[in-house]
Design an enzyme around this catalytic site. Structure first.
Site: not given
Ligand code: BMP
Length: 217
Positions: A62, A164, A186-187
């Protein structure tokens, strides 16, 4: 990156060993792996090259700085083995261009968390319009499909990657149906008891959404 599933793994684990393990388990179900600060700051940037042996790597730094620093960050990411870099757009065209001269760039147009509405959402269309000519694509939220749809209208043929999905609440496949090309997860994958199985299940849904869109086109 070749789109087979429409799915990108966000690998925000904080151990290099775990990262390589998860990557190997999910590699056949995802199109790329996104690596950001949690992994690089805990395990070192050299891990990117090892992940890149399995999947294209998107360096999610970013980037948001003056142009010569943006260029330096992009060079370091490229030399470490990344294929793409993510940059913010609010720093202006020249900063994004400095990255784009080194690596294909995804520009953050809008974000998926509630706080995005404070500052970035009101200017997301302008960010996308200003940066798209030099960007490979944009990042747009799966959690707010009205923003994603609007940005699809602006992005034309450029690539949209959409975070998201899963832990932040969006359903797998929903962002692709709203116009994204890839969903970022991610998670919901790396915290699952069986990351490979979780990735396979999600990939089935993203691929089905892509196929549905293909039939409509
Ligand atoms: P998770 O599926 O665990 O919520 O992870 C989402 C990923 O997307 C993270 O790596 C986060 O940095 C990235 N991300 C986000 O969640 N929202 C944004 O608006 C931009 C992102 O890069």
């Amino acid at each position: 990156m070749e789109r087979r599933h429409g799915l990108i793994l966000a690998l925000d684990v904080e151990s290099g060993e775990r990262a390589l393990e998860v990557c190997a388990q999910v590699a056949e179900h995802v199109d790329a792996v996104k690596v950001g600060y949690p992994l690089v700051l805990s395990s070192g940037i050299s891990l990117i090259r090892r992940l890149a042996e399995q999947l294209p790597v998107i360096a999610d730094f970013k980037v948001a700085d003056v142009p010569h620093v943006c260029a330096a960050i992009a060079r370091i990411a490229r030399d470490a083995g990344a294929s793409y870099i993510i940059a913010h757009g609010f720093t202006g065209y020249e900063s994004v261009r400095a990255c784009a001269e080194v690596l294909p760039v995804f520009v953050v147009a809008d974000m998926s968390h509630a706080g995005a509405e404070e500052f970035i959402t009101p200017v997301s269309d302008s960010i996308a319009r200003r940066c798209l000519s030099i960007a490979t694509g944009i990042v747009a939220p799966a959690t707010r499909l009205e923003s994603l749809r609007r940005l699809r209208g602006i992005a034309g043929e450029k690539v949209i990657i959409s975070p998201g999905v899963g832990a932040q609440g969006a359903e797998p496949g929903s962002a692709i149906r709203a116009g994204a090309d890839y969903e970022i997860v991610g998670r919901a994958i790396y915290c699952a008891a069986e990351p490979g199985e979780a990735a396979a299940r999600i990939a089935e849904l993203t691929a089905a959404a892509l196929a549905e869109r293909g039939r409509e086109a």
